[in-house]
Design an enzyme around this catalytic site. Structure first.
Site, PDB file in Angstrom:
ATOM      1  N   ASP A  15      -0.984  36.276  36.034  1.00 18.39           N
ATOM      2  CA  ASP A  15      -2.180  35.608  35.509  1.00 18.39           C
ATOM      3  C   ASP A  15      -2.592  34.386  36.302  1.00 18.39           C
ATOM      4  O   ASP A  15      -3.555  33.716  35.949  1.00 18.39           O
ATOM      5  CB  ASP A  15      -1.941  35.223  34.046  1.00 18.39           C
ATOM      6  N   HIS A  44      -1.989  24.235  30.949  1.00 20.83           N
ATOM      7  CA  HIS A  44      -0.688  24.914  31.086  1.00 20.83           C
ATOM      8  C   HIS A  44       0.032  24.600  32.388  1.00 20.83           C
ATOM      9  O   HIS A  44       1.218  24.897  32.512  1.00 20.83           O
ATOM     10  CB  HIS A  44      -0.876  26.437  31.001  1.00 20.83           C
ATOM     11  N   ASP A  96     -11.286  29.155  22.717  1.00 19.64           N
ATOM     12  CA  ASP A  96     -10.757  30.519  22.493  1.00 19.64           C
ATOM     13  C   ASP A  96     -10.236  30.721  21.067  1.00 19.64           C
ATOM     14  O   ASP A  96      -9.717  31.790  20.752  1.00 19.64           O
ATOM     15  CB  ASP A  96      -9.707  30.903  23.536  1.00 19.64           C
ATOM     16  N   HIS A 134      -4.304  27.897  22.425  1.00 18.89           N
ATOM     17  CA  HIS A 134      -2.941  27.919  22.986  1.00 18.89           C
ATOM     18  C   HIS A 134      -2.315  26.515  22.991  1.00 18.89           C
ATOM     19  O   HIS A 134      -3.009  25.520  23.145  1.00 18.89           O
ATOM     20  CB  HIS A 134      -2.984  28.431  24.429  1.00 18.89           C
ATOM     21  N   GLY A 190      -0.536  30.413  32.998  1.00 18.72           N
ATOM     22  CA  GLY A 190      -1.695  30.676  32.130  1.00 18.72           C
ATOM     23  C   GLY A 190      -3.026  30.401  32.789  1.00 18.72           C
ATOM     24  O   GLY A 190      -3.952  29.870  32.171  1.00 18.72           O
ATOM     25  N   ASP A 234      -7.379  23.698  21.820  1.00 19.46           N
ATOM     26  CA  ASP A 234      -7.371  25.069  22.353  1.00 19.46           C
ATOM     27  C   ASP A 234      -6.514  25.971  21.467  1.00 19.46           C
ATOM     28  O   ASP A 234      -5.601  25.498  20.787  1.00 19.46           O
ATOM     29  CB  ASP A 234      -6.765  25.017  23.777  1.00 19.46           C
ATOM     30  N   TYR A 241     -13.230  32.748  26.109  1.00 21.84           N
ATOM     31  CA  TYR A 241     -13.441  33.960  26.901  1.00 21.84           C
ATOM     32  C   TYR A 241     -14.599  34.798  26.401  1.00 21.84           C
ATOM     33  O   TYR A 241     -14.912  35.824  26.986  1.00 21.84           O
ATOM     34  CB  TYR A 241     -12.122  34.739  26.956  1.00 21.84           C
TER      35      TYR A 241
HETATM   36  C1  LIG Z   1      -5.810  35.198  32.131  1.00 25.99           C
HETATM   37  C2  LIG Z   1      -6.324  34.522  30.874  1.00 25.99           C
HETATM   38  C3  LIG Z   1      -6.547  33.047  31.121  1.00 25.99           C
HETATM   39  C4  LIG Z   1      -7.572  35.192  30.367  1.00 25.99           C
HETATM   40  N1  LIG Z   1      -7.102  35.854  29.164  1.00 25.99           N
HETATM   41  C5  LIG Z   1      -7.834  36.852  28.387  1.00 25.99           C
HETATM   42  C6  LIG Z   1      -8.776  36.375  27.412  1.00 25.99           C
HETATM   43  C7  LIG Z   1      -9.627  37.624  27.189  1.00 25.99           C
HETATM   44  C8  LIG Z   1      -9.564  38.446  28.404  1.00 25.99           C
HETATM   45  C9  LIG Z   1      -8.579  37.793  29.289  1.00 25.99           C
HETATM   46  C10 LIG Z   1      -5.858  35.547  28.859  1.00 25.99           C
HETATM   47  O1  LIG Z   1      -5.230  35.910  27.862  1.00 25.99           O
HETATM   48  N2  LIG Z   1      -5.377  34.745  29.792  1.00 25.99           N
HETATM   49  C11 LIG Z   1      -4.025  34.357  29.800  1.00 25.99           C
HETATM   50  C12 LIG Z   1      -3.095  35.216  30.368  1.00 25.99           C
HETATM   51  C13 LIG Z   1      -1.769  34.843  30.410  1.00 25.99           C
HETATM   52  C14 LIG Z   1      -1.372  33.610  29.882  1.00 25.99           C
HETATM   53  C15 LIG Z   1      -2.314  32.748  29.307  1.00 25.99           C
HETATM   54  C16 LIG Z   1      -3.655  33.125  29.242  1.00 25.99           C
HETATM   55  C17 LIG Z   1      -4.648  32.259  28.591  1.00 25.99           C
HETATM   56  C18 LIG Z   1      -4.419  30.931  28.453  1.00 25.99           C
HETATM   57  C19 LIG Z   1      -5.360  30.029  27.761  1.00 25.99           C
HETATM   58  O2  LIG Z   1      -6.472  30.358  27.400  1.00 25.99           O
HETATM   59  N3  LIG Z   1      -4.908  28.782  27.550  1.00 25.99           N
HETATM   60  O3  LIG Z   1      -5.660  27.857  26.892  1.00 25.99           O
HETATM   61 ZN   LIG Z   2      -6.417  28.984  25.403  1.00 28.28          ZN
END
Ligand SMILES: CC1(C)CN(C2CCCC2)C(=O)N1c1ccccc1/C=C/C(=O)NO
Ligand SMILES: [Zn+2]
EC number: 3.5.1.98
Length: 374
Positions: free
Chosen positions: A95, A137, A261, A174, A145, A172, A300
């Site tokens: 990610d 993060h 989010d 997260h 993240g 947020d 997102y």
């Molecule tokens: C790669 C992204 C950031 C995008 N995303 C999704 C949203 C819907 C389609 C993709 C995730 O779940 N992500 C993540 C992937 C692995 C770890 C963390 C995050 C998100 C972190 C965050 O928002 N922190 O505040």
């Molecule tokens: Zn988040």
């Protein structure tokens, strides 16, 4: 500070917008956000301040030399090295992919949040907004993240050059783990994070029992919440925790990460919040009339994120927005209602009153020991 009209600066230029729009995980979000804020004519109430690249020295104020020099030399890496062990060691996989210009983008965002801090310590602004920032993060020596440089930590370090006690608030979905880690051992920065906390949900930290270490014990506050959280519950626990923090910590400056989010309609499908609850949180914090930085973060569903941050921007400049989305480049994407509000769903709420009361009493109990450094 005058209670009503505050001096608001807004971190922006075409360079940072273009760089953020190219980030694969949030492609074009920056332009959608910027265009809505522009369409509501909010820039006439703010001073636009251009970001700058964070200097290596500033980056090393938090991040490790090894990590920063690896990021600064990504272009010299072969394709194999980009997927190699060292890249993995620095979290630059899955990610947090190595993509062209990612370092220049992340350090410009970092410089943007540092610039926001400079405007406040120079008493040139009362509120500084960086919707490109909020990458909470990133760790000292690794990306995580989708966060590469922790602009939030850099901004707080800048504020600490003038302010004795800085409060960090993370709204947020997260847990703001990277920021909490940076300040877990100091009583000069209190971090409070309201986030989803459930088995297997990223980043997995942020238990109510995590309260900081050594001199920072009790100055880390975690409010773990569950899927389906609604506006009223969120605002109730937010107010009750924050009034306690205000009284016992008496912050001199504030940084608030406003990741969107947790809104209903986000692909994260977790909380069930409208923009009103985030707005009430920010409005309450701004009512303290302390120098404040507002930052972006997750979000997102880009249309909802734009609605949220335009609404929060309007609170900062104290201007009421029309419910109807003004005509602009992305107007067609605001259908079918073409309104500023985010309608909440009726998904089941896992946060029972007992659970919320239990968390509240634990958080208040943890905070009993926060006292000003005599
Ligand atoms: C790669 C992204 C950031 C995008 N995303 C999704 C949203 C819907 C389609 C993709 C995730 O779940 N992500 C993540 C992937 C692995 C770890 C963390 C995050 C998100 C972190 C965050 O928002 N922190 O505040
Ligand atoms: Zn988040």
């Amino acid at each position: 500070m005058d209670k009503k009209t505050k001096r608001v600066c807004y971190i922006h230029n075409e360079d940072i917008l273009e760089k953020c729009d190219k980030l694969i995980r949030i492609q074009n979000r920056a332009d959608i956000v910027h265009s809505l804020i522009k369409a509501y004519n909010l820039f006439q109430h703010m001073s636009i301040v251009e970001p700058r690249q964070a200097t290596t020295e500033e980056l090393l104020g938090f991040h490790s030399t090894d990590y920063i020099s690896f990021l600064q030399n990504l272009d010299d890496l072969s394709d194999d090295e980009k997927c190699g062990e060292e890249a993995e060691e620095f979290g630059l996989v899955y990610d947090c992919p190595i993509q062209d210009g990612v370092f220049e983008c992340a350090s410009l965002v970092g410089g943007g949040t540092i610039t926001a801090g400079e405007k406040l310590i120079n008493d040139e602004s009362d509120i500084a907004i960086n919707w490109y920032g909020g990458w909470h993060h990133a760790h000292r020596d690794s990306a995580s993240g989708f966060c590469y440089i922790n602009d939030v930590v850099l901004g707080i370090l800048k504020l600490r050059q003038k302010f004795e006690r800085v409060l960090y608030i993370d709204l947020d979905l997260h847990h703001g783990d990277g920021v909490e880690e940076a300040f877990c051992c100091t009583n000069k920065v209190l971090t409070v994070s309201f986030h989803k906390y459930s088995a297997g949900f990223f980043p997995g930290t942020g238990s109510v029992n995590d309260t900081g270490y050594s001199k920072g014990r009790h100055y880390t506050v975690n409010v773990p919440l569950l899927d389906g959280l609604k506006d009223d519950e969120y605002n109730k626990i937010f107010y009750s925790v924050m009034v306690q923090i205000k009284d016992s910590f008496q912050p001199e400056a504030i940084v608030c990460q406003c990741g969107a989010d947790g809104l209903e309609g986000d692909p994260m499908k977790s909380f069930n919040l409208s923009t009103l609850s985030l707005g009430r949180c920010v409005q309450y914090v701004l009512s303290w009339n302390k120098p404040t930085i507002l930052l972006g973060g997750g979000g997102y569903n880009y249309i909802n994120t734009a609605k949220c941050w335009a609404f929060l921007t309007s609170l900062a400049v104290n201007k009421k927005l029309s419910r109807d989305i003004p005509d602009h480049e992305y107007f067609s994407q605001y259908g079918p209602d073409y309104e500023l509000g985010v309608t909440v769903g009726n998904r089941s709420d896992n946060n029972s009153q007992q659970y919320l009361h239990h968390i509240y009493t634990q958080v208040i109990d943890n905070m009993k020991n926060i006292k000003l450094d005599r």
